[in-house]
Design a protein around this motif. Sequence first.
Motif, PDB file in Angstrom:
ATOM      1  N   LEU A 267       1.752   1.871   6.689  1.00 58.22           N
ATOM      2  CA  LEU A 267       2.235   1.902   5.158  1.00 58.22           C
ATOM      3  C   LEU A 267       3.340   1.299   4.849  1.00 58.22           C
ATOM      4  O   LEU A 267       4.581   1.545   5.499  1.00 58.22           O
ATOM      5  CB  LEU A 267       2.129   3.486   5.189  1.00 58.22           C
ATOM      6  CG  LEU A 267       1.935   4.113   3.611  1.00 58.22           C
ATOM      7  CD1 LEU A 267       0.299   3.680   3.155  1.00 58.22           C
ATOM      8  CD2 LEU A 267       2.027   5.595   3.938  1.00 58.22           C
ATOM      9  N   ASN A 268       3.573   0.630   3.929  1.00 59.16           N
ATOM     10  CA  ASN A 268       4.802  -0.091   3.207  1.00 59.16           C
ATOM     11  C   ASN A 268       4.860  -0.039   1.866  1.00 59.16           C
ATOM     12  O   ASN A 268       3.761  -0.066   1.166  1.00 59.16           O
ATOM     13  CB  ASN A 268       4.588  -1.570   3.727  1.00 59.16           C
ATOM     14  CG  ASN A 268       5.104  -1.962   4.798  1.00 59.16           C
ATOM     15  OD1 ASN A 268       6.307  -1.865   5.476  1.00 59.16           O
ATOM     16  ND2 ASN A 268       3.955  -2.113   5.632  1.00 59.16           N
ATOM     17  N   ARG A 269       5.988   0.160   1.376  1.00 61.68           N
ATOM     18  CA  ARG A 269       6.329   0.327  -0.157  1.00 61.68           C
ATOM     19  C   ARG A 269       7.861  -0.251  -0.289  1.00 61.68           C
ATOM     20  O   ARG A 269       8.667   0.684   0.008  1.00 61.68           O
ATOM     21  CB  ARG A 269       6.027   1.635  -0.553  1.00 61.68           C
ATOM     22  CG  ARG A 269       6.313   1.564  -2.285  1.00 61.68           C
ATOM     23  CD  ARG A 269       5.840   2.724  -3.046  1.00 61.68           C
ATOM     24  NE  ARG A 269       6.560   4.025  -2.553  1.00 61.68           N
ATOM     25  CZ  ARG A 269       7.798   4.289  -3.098  1.00 61.68           C
ATOM     26  NH1 ARG A 269       8.380   3.659  -4.312  1.00 61.68           N
ATOM     27  NH2 ARG A 269       8.398   5.441  -3.164  1.00 61.68           N
ATOM     28  N   GLY A 270       7.759  -1.496  -0.629  1.00 59.42           N
ATOM     29  CA  GLY A 270       9.442  -1.870  -0.679  1.00 59.42           C
ATOM     30  C   GLY A 270      10.324  -1.557   0.407  1.00 59.42           C
ATOM     31  O   GLY A 270       9.870  -1.739   1.550  1.00 59.42           O
ATOM     32  N   ALA A 306       0.220   9.244  -4.943  1.00 61.76           N
ATOM     33  CA  ALA A 306       1.285   9.732  -6.314  1.00 61.76           C
ATOM     34  C   ALA A 306       2.315   8.247  -6.612  1.00 61.76           C
ATOM     35  O   ALA A 306       2.445   8.121  -7.608  1.00 61.76           O
ATOM     36  CB  ALA A 306       2.170  10.716  -6.113  1.00 61.76           C
ATOM     37  N   ASP A 307       2.197   7.350  -5.690  1.00 64.49           N
ATOM     38  CA  ASP A 307       3.085   6.167  -5.835  1.00 64.49           C
ATOM     39  C   ASP A 307       2.080   5.073  -5.163  1.00 64.49           C
ATOM     40  O   ASP A 307       1.601   5.181  -4.254  1.00 64.49           O
ATOM     41  CB  ASP A 307       4.351   6.020  -4.672  1.00 64.49           C
ATOM     42  CG  ASP A 307       5.428   7.117  -5.254  1.00 64.49           C
ATOM     43  OD1 ASP A 307       5.386   7.363  -6.711  1.00 64.49           O
ATOM     44  OD2 ASP A 307       6.133   7.773  -4.552  1.00 64.49           O
ATOM     45  N   PRO A 308       2.164   3.933  -5.877  1.00 61.24           N
ATOM     46  CA  PRO A 308       1.571   2.903  -5.222  1.00 61.24           C
ATOM     47  C   PRO A 308       2.133   2.203  -4.074  1.00 61.24           C
ATOM     48  O   PRO A 308       3.300   2.297  -3.974  1.00 61.24           O
ATOM     49  CB  PRO A 308       1.471   1.640  -6.347  1.00 61.24           C
ATOM     50  CG  PRO A 308       2.714   2.127  -7.158  1.00 61.24           C
ATOM     51  CD  PRO A 308       2.868   3.719  -7.218  1.00 61.24           C
ATOM     52  N   VAL A 309       1.253   1.641  -3.137  1.00 62.57           N
ATOM     53  CA  VAL A 309       1.971   1.041  -1.894  1.00 62.57           C
ATOM     54  C   VAL A 309       1.883  -0.414  -1.834  1.00 62.57           C
ATOM     55  O   VAL A 309       0.832  -1.006  -2.734  1.00 62.57           O
ATOM     56  CB  VAL A 309       1.361   1.772  -0.584  1.00 62.57           C
ATOM     57  CG1 VAL A 309       1.550   3.054  -0.489  1.00 62.57           C
ATOM     58  CG2 VAL A 309      -0.200   1.540  -0.624  1.00 62.57           C
ATOM     59  N   LYS A 320     -12.080   5.291   6.651  1.00 60.45           N
ATOM     60  CA  LYS A 320     -10.874   4.660   5.802  1.00 60.45           C
ATOM     61  C   LYS A 320     -11.526   5.199   4.521  1.00 60.45           C
ATOM     62  O   LYS A 320     -12.317   5.335   3.957  1.00 60.45           O
ATOM     63  CB  LYS A 320     -11.201   3.258   5.829  1.00 60.45           C
ATOM     64  CG  LYS A 320      -9.981   2.321   5.254  1.00 60.45           C
ATOM     65  CD  LYS A 320      -9.933   1.163   5.360  1.00 60.45           C
ATOM     66  CE  LYS A 320      -8.762   0.367   4.709  1.00 60.45           C
ATOM     67  NZ  LYS A 320      -8.887   0.008   3.287  1.00 60.45           N
ATOM     68  N   VAL A 321     -10.220   5.742   3.917  1.00 60.64           N
ATOM     69  CA  VAL A 321     -10.404   6.173   2.526  1.00 60.64           C
ATOM     70  C   VAL A 321      -9.661   5.304   1.397  1.00 60.64           C
ATOM     71  O   VAL A 321      -8.704   4.868   1.967  1.00 60.64           O
ATOM     72  CB  VAL A 321     -10.131   7.688   2.192  1.00 60.64           C
ATOM     73  CG1 VAL A 321     -10.843   8.547   3.069  1.00 60.64           C
ATOM     74  CG2 VAL A 321      -8.667   7.934   2.634  1.00 60.64           C
ATOM     75  N   THR A 322      -9.951   5.292   0.166  1.00 60.95           N
ATOM     76  CA  THR A 322      -9.121   4.504  -0.712  1.00 60.95           C
ATOM     77  C   THR A 322      -8.450   5.382  -1.664  1.00 60.95           C
ATOM     78  O   THR A 322      -9.070   6.194  -2.360  1.00 60.95           O
ATOM     79  CB  THR A 322     -10.089   3.455  -1.720  1.00 60.95           C
ATOM     80  OG1 THR A 322     -10.929   2.887  -0.754  1.00 60.95           O
ATOM     81  CG2 THR A 322      -9.226   2.751  -2.443  1.00 60.95           C
ATOM     82  N   VAL A 323      -6.967   5.808  -1.518  1.00 63.78           N
ATOM     83  CA  VAL A 323      -6.363   6.556  -2.343  1.00 63.78           C
ATOM     84  C   VAL A 323      -5.687   5.795  -3.328  1.00 63.78           C
ATOM     85  O   VAL A 323      -4.694   5.226  -2.825  1.00 63.78           O
ATOM     86  CB  VAL A 323      -5.514   7.276  -1.521  1.00 63.78           C
ATOM     87  CG1 VAL A 323      -4.644   8.455  -2.332  1.00 63.78           C
ATOM     88  CG2 VAL A 323      -6.386   8.169  -0.664  1.00 63.78           C
ATOM     89  N   LYS A 324      -6.013   5.923  -4.603  1.00 62.09           N
ATOM     90  CA  LYS A 324      -5.127   5.086  -5.732  1.00 62.09           C
ATOM     91  C   LYS A 324      -4.386   6.025  -6.662  1.00 62.09           C
ATOM     92  O   LYS A 324      -3.372   5.895  -6.909  1.00 62.09           O
ATOM     93  CB  LYS A 324      -5.933   4.190  -6.429  1.00 62.09           C
ATOM     94  CG  LYS A 324      -6.548   2.924  -5.642  1.00 62.09           C
ATOM     95  CD  LYS A 324      -6.447   1.825  -6.605  1.00 62.09           C
ATOM     96  CE  LYS A 324      -6.280   0.454  -6.037  1.00 62.09           C
ATOM     97  NZ  LYS A 324      -7.071   0.266  -4.875  1.00 62.09           N
TER      98      LYS A 324
END
Length: 503
Positions: A267-270, A306-309, A320-324
């Motif tokens: 998992l990465n976000r900035g 709650a935040d995009p990644v 695998k699940v897609t959580v947007k």
Amino acid sequence: MPESLLVRIEDLHKSFPGVHALKGARFDLRPGEVHALMGENGAGKSTLMKVLAGIYTRDSGTVLLDGQPIDIHTPHQAQKLGIGIIHQELNLMNHLTAAQNVFIGREPKGLMGLFLDEKKLNDDTAKLLAMLKVDVDPKTLIGGLTVAKQQMVEIAKALSFESRVLIMDEPTAALNDAEIDELFRIIRELKAKGVGIVYISHKMDELKRISDRVTVMRDGEYVGTLNTQEATMEQVISMMVGRPLQNYVRKDQNMDANPVALEVKGLNRGRALRDINFKLRQGEILGFAGLMGAGRTEVARAVFGADPVDSGEILVKGKKVTVKIPRDAVQAGIGYLSEDRKRYGLALGMDVQANTVMATIGRFLHLGTFLKKKPMADVAEKYINTLSIKTPSQEQLLKFLSGGNQQKVVIAKWLLRDCDILFFDEPTRGIDVGAKFEIYKLIQDLATQGKAIVMISSELPEVLRLSHRIVVMCEGRITGELSAAEATQERIMHLATLRSAAM
Ligand SMILES: Nc1ncnc2c1ncn2[C@@H]1O[C@H](COP(=O)(O)OP(=O)(O)OP(=O)(O)O)[C@@H](O)[C@H]1O
Ligand SMILES: [Mg+2]
């Protein structure tokens, strides 16, 4: 010597419909002291202080200021007498500047009293802030400041009234350690100037650090007052809860054999999240430790949609699940109890029952239109009991519940959703010691039932006490993982301060 007392409150009574909130409450305050006021959620602390600050009118009892009986009916009167209050939930107008907030309703006027003297407004505010050595531009909008800074503005506002009595209702609930140090520095300066400070808090360690005396209330009544230096924590706690707390012992179980409930990969976000990987097993309580800003809440928010990644995978029970968006997460069985009470999505104008069932209302529909009243009432009753939510009835509006009890309703709401994976983010913030133990037990029971739990908390003893395994973060990275058996405060702190350069 009563004449040396700034404030003396005796035999105070106050009722709200269905609630006898204060039953002969007592309190006194000396100049230049910090007097802590403690008690369980709903004990009446905020109510007592709101009476002193003119927000509520008492039903009966005496309030003396400098030995003179006073009768305050409005906050304005209290301010004029030098009584200031900083509320549990801050009371500032987000769309106004710091200076406008400080002088709201009494802005200095220039030009024959017709126009606002903006320059004086800002200059006067700058002076107050400088006196507190607080670095805030009087022209910044309040909404853009951190809670800590907002609080400083509230304090500046209280000082602008030349308050001699300053009431602080859970001022550190949302502050980090450095901000707390800063607040305590200001409190010490105010003390030295002879200001009497009423300090409401659920954090036991703050008692010794900042207060001179402590008064305990229970169920709207006065229990007793102690000199803090001579008091022991156990004494204060038993005065608060009126019973000994059962000490909780963690079972040092290894959960490695249980099936994986949640797996997070890459998992990465900035800069906020950097290559986060972890597994969470059924029946496991996984603690997330780290300093404020380490990225623990960001992990929870990312997994919850709650935040995009930028990248990363989430697997629930191996799939695998897609959580947007959060709804995707809830559908996948992931729940997130946010640390931020304002974003909890409580409807303060609705009652306890409605708030409890709101998120799962579909379950209580009959033929798609009629609400099944009895099941709703039963469910609300059940959670009021299991979480010991202090309310006269399910029909009580949420805004009339004490802060800690509102938080319990949030927990009830999420439990009802029946998610298999639950992220608890600072679940005991603002919650009294007795109720904390209830929440620990509840989290543990949920794990025993097979739920997979992530527990984020800034209180290390809490993480240590509950977790089977602890992940430590620093600056958006996971810097280590400890089993319950290996985890100590020192080891956690070491990992929590492992900056990337040192890795
Ligand atoms: N405006 C109101 N209307 C009805 N009931 C109220 C109102 N304000 C407070 N109460 C009730 O009075 C009791 C005391 O509440 P109070 O907010 O003073 O508790 P507290 O000690 O500050 O608790 P906490 O630690 O949770 O903040 C509670 O039962 C609360 O629900
Ligand atoms: Mg309160």
